[in-house]
Design a protein around this motif. Structure first.
Motif, PDB file in Angstrom:
ATOM      1  N   MET A   1       0.832  -1.165   0.000  1.00 54.98           N
ATOM      2  CA  MET A   1       0.000   0.000   0.000  1.00 54.98           C
ATOM      3  C   MET A   1       0.890   1.246   0.000  1.00 54.98           C
ATOM      4  O   MET A   1       1.780   1.376   0.821  1.00 54.98           O
ATOM      5  CB  MET A   1      -0.871  -0.046   1.251  1.00 54.98           C
ATOM      6  N   SER A   2       0.628   2.122  -0.962  1.00 58.83           N
ATOM      7  CA  SER A   2       1.430   3.345  -1.041  1.00 58.83           C
ATOM      8  C   SER A   2       0.643   4.534  -0.477  1.00 58.83           C
ATOM      9  O   SER A   2      -0.572   4.592  -0.575  1.00 58.83           O
ATOM     10  CB  SER A   2       1.834   3.624  -2.476  1.00 58.83           C
ATOM     11  N   ILE A   3       1.367   5.437   0.086  1.00 60.32           N
ATOM     12  CA  ILE A   3       0.756   6.618   0.688  1.00 60.32           C
ATOM     13  C   ILE A   3       1.164   7.839  -0.133  1.00 60.32           C
ATOM     14  O   ILE A   3       2.350   8.020  -0.434  1.00 60.32           O
ATOM     15  CB  ILE A   3       1.223   6.790   2.147  1.00 60.32           C
ATOM     16  N   GLU A   4       0.164   8.630  -0.487  1.00 61.41           N
ATOM     17  CA  GLU A   4       0.444   9.879  -1.199  1.00 61.41           C
ATOM     18  C   GLU A   4       0.222  11.031  -0.245  1.00 61.41           C
ATOM     19  O   GLU A   4      -0.771  11.076   0.476  1.00 61.41           O
ATOM     20  CB  GLU A   4      -0.477  10.030  -2.409  1.00 61.41           C
ATOM     21  N   ILE A   5       1.144  11.946  -0.270  1.00 60.38           N
ATOM     22  CA  ILE A   5       1.038  13.113   0.597  1.00 60.38           C
ATOM     23  C   ILE A   5       0.518  14.283  -0.232  1.00 60.38           C
ATOM     24  O   ILE A   5       1.036  14.596  -1.303  1.00 60.38           O
ATOM     25  CB  ILE A   5       2.403  13.468   1.216  1.00 60.38           C
ATOM     26  N   MET A   6      -0.550  14.898   0.264  1.00 63.15           N
ATOM     27  CA  MET A   6      -1.123  16.065  -0.408  1.00 63.15           C
ATOM     28  C   MET A   6      -0.565  17.318   0.246  1.00 63.15           C
ATOM     29  O   MET A   6      -0.583  17.459   1.474  1.00 63.15           O
ATOM     30  CB  MET A   6      -2.644  16.069  -0.317  1.00 63.15           C
ATOM     31  N   THR A   7      -0.108  18.214  -0.589  1.00 56.21           N
ATOM     32  CA  THR A   7       0.432  19.468  -0.072  1.00 56.21           C
ATOM     33  C   THR A   7      -0.643  20.557  -0.115  1.00 56.21           C
ATOM     34  O   THR A   7      -1.712  20.379  -0.705  1.00 56.21           O
ATOM     35  CB  THR A   7       1.632  19.922  -0.923  1.00 56.21           C
ATOM     36  N   LYS A   8      -0.327  21.655   0.488  1.00 51.72           N
ATOM     37  CA  LYS A   8      -1.237  22.802   0.466  1.00 51.72           C
ATOM     38  C   LYS A   8      -1.450  23.271  -0.973  1.00 51.72           C
ATOM     39  O   LYS A   8      -2.546  23.656  -1.357  1.00 51.72           O
ATOM     40  CB  LYS A   8      -0.674  23.936   1.324  1.00 51.72           C
ATOM     41  N   SER A   9      -0.421  23.201  -1.766  1.00 51.25           N
ATOM     42  CA  SER A   9      -0.512  23.583  -3.172  1.00 51.25           C
ATOM     43  C   SER A   9      -1.479  22.669  -3.935  1.00 51.25           C
ATOM     44  O   SER A   9      -2.263  23.138  -4.767  1.00 51.25           O
ATOM     45  CB  SER A   9       0.877  23.526  -3.809  1.00 51.25           C
ATOM     46  N   ASP A  10      -1.435  21.377  -3.643  1.00 53.31           N
ATOM     47  CA  ASP A  10      -2.360  20.429  -4.272  1.00 53.31           C
ATOM     48  C   ASP A  10      -3.811  20.780  -3.933  1.00 53.31           C
ATOM     49  O   ASP A  10      -4.694  20.737  -4.788  1.00 53.31           O
ATOM     50  CB  ASP A  10      -2.071  18.996  -3.821  1.00 53.31           C
ATOM     51  N   LEU A  11      -4.053  21.112  -2.682  1.00 50.28           N
ATOM     52  CA  LEU A  11      -5.403  21.475  -2.251  1.00 50.28           C
ATOM     53  C   LEU A  11      -5.863  22.785  -2.905  1.00 50.28           C
ATOM     54  O   LEU A  11      -7.026  22.923  -3.273  1.00 50.28           O
ATOM     55  CB  LEU A  11      -5.469  21.589  -0.724  1.00 50.28           C
ATOM     56  N   MET A  12      -4.975  23.729  -3.053  1.00 51.18           N
ATOM     57  CA  MET A  12      -5.325  25.000  -3.705  1.00 51.18           C
ATOM     58  C   MET A  12      -5.662  24.773  -5.179  1.00 51.18           C
ATOM     59  O   MET A  12      -6.595  25.368  -5.708  1.00 51.18           O
ATOM     60  CB  MET A  12      -4.184  26.008  -3.567  1.00 51.18           C
ATOM     61  N   ASP A  13      -4.910  23.894  -5.848  1.00 57.38           N
ATOM     62  CA  ASP A  13      -5.205  23.552  -7.239  1.00 57.38           C
ATOM     63  C   ASP A  13      -6.570  22.882  -7.360  1.00 57.38           C
ATOM     64  O   ASP A  13      -7.350  23.187  -8.257  1.00 57.38           O
ATOM     65  CB  ASP A  13      -4.123  22.632  -7.817  1.00 57.38           C
ATOM     66  N   PHE A  14      -6.847  21.976  -6.437  1.00 53.75           N
ATOM     67  CA  PHE A  14      -8.146  21.296  -6.427  1.00 53.75           C
ATOM     68  C   PHE A  14      -9.279  22.303  -6.230  1.00 53.75           C
ATOM     69  O   PHE A  14     -10.295  22.260  -6.906  1.00 53.75           O
ATOM     70  CB  PHE A  14      -8.181  20.233  -5.319  1.00 53.75           C
ATOM     71  N   LYS A  15      -9.092  23.204  -5.279  1.00 49.50           N
ATOM     72  CA  LYS A  15     -10.096  24.238  -5.009  1.00 49.50           C
ATOM     73  C   LYS A  15     -10.330  25.094  -6.258  1.00 49.50           C
ATOM     74  O   LYS A  15     -11.479  25.378  -6.627  1.00 49.50           O
ATOM     75  CB  LYS A  15      -9.624  25.105  -3.848  1.00 49.50           C
TER      76      LYS A  15
END
Length: 92
Positions: free
Chosen positions: A1-15
């Motif tokens: 099982m791999s874990i992906e780390i979401m950054t603040k930048s990723d969340l801003m792009d999603f938003k």
């Protein structure tokens, strides 16, 4: 099982992407659903400049009604103009 780390930048792009999709979904009805259009709506619909719209008014190709300082164009008249091949050269 791999874990992906979401950054603040990723969340801003999603938003940002989410807001763009919501804005497109909730956009007001298209101007073609209206009976009368203003100049800016006609220019966007036909993809023409203000000068080209002025030429269409001046040579009588596109009739309009002026109320106060605002010009209105009948959607029915715009559809008639689009049906004639000789006007297609003007609109390009």
């Amino acid at each position: 099982m791999s874990i992906e780390i979401m950054t603040k930048s990723d969340l801003m792009d999603f938003k940002s992407d989410l807001f763009k999709e919501l804005k497109a979904f909730l956009a007001p009805e298209k101007p073609t659903d209206k009976k009368w259009l203003r100049s800016n709506e006609v220019r966007k619909l036909l993809g023409i400049s203000p000068g080209t719209l002025q030429t269409l008014r001046n040579n009588g190709t596109l009739s309009f009604t002026k109320i106060g300082g605002t010009m209105y164009y009948s959607m029915e008249e715009i559809n008639k103009v689009l049906q004639f091949p000789e006007t297609s050269n003007i609109l390009r």
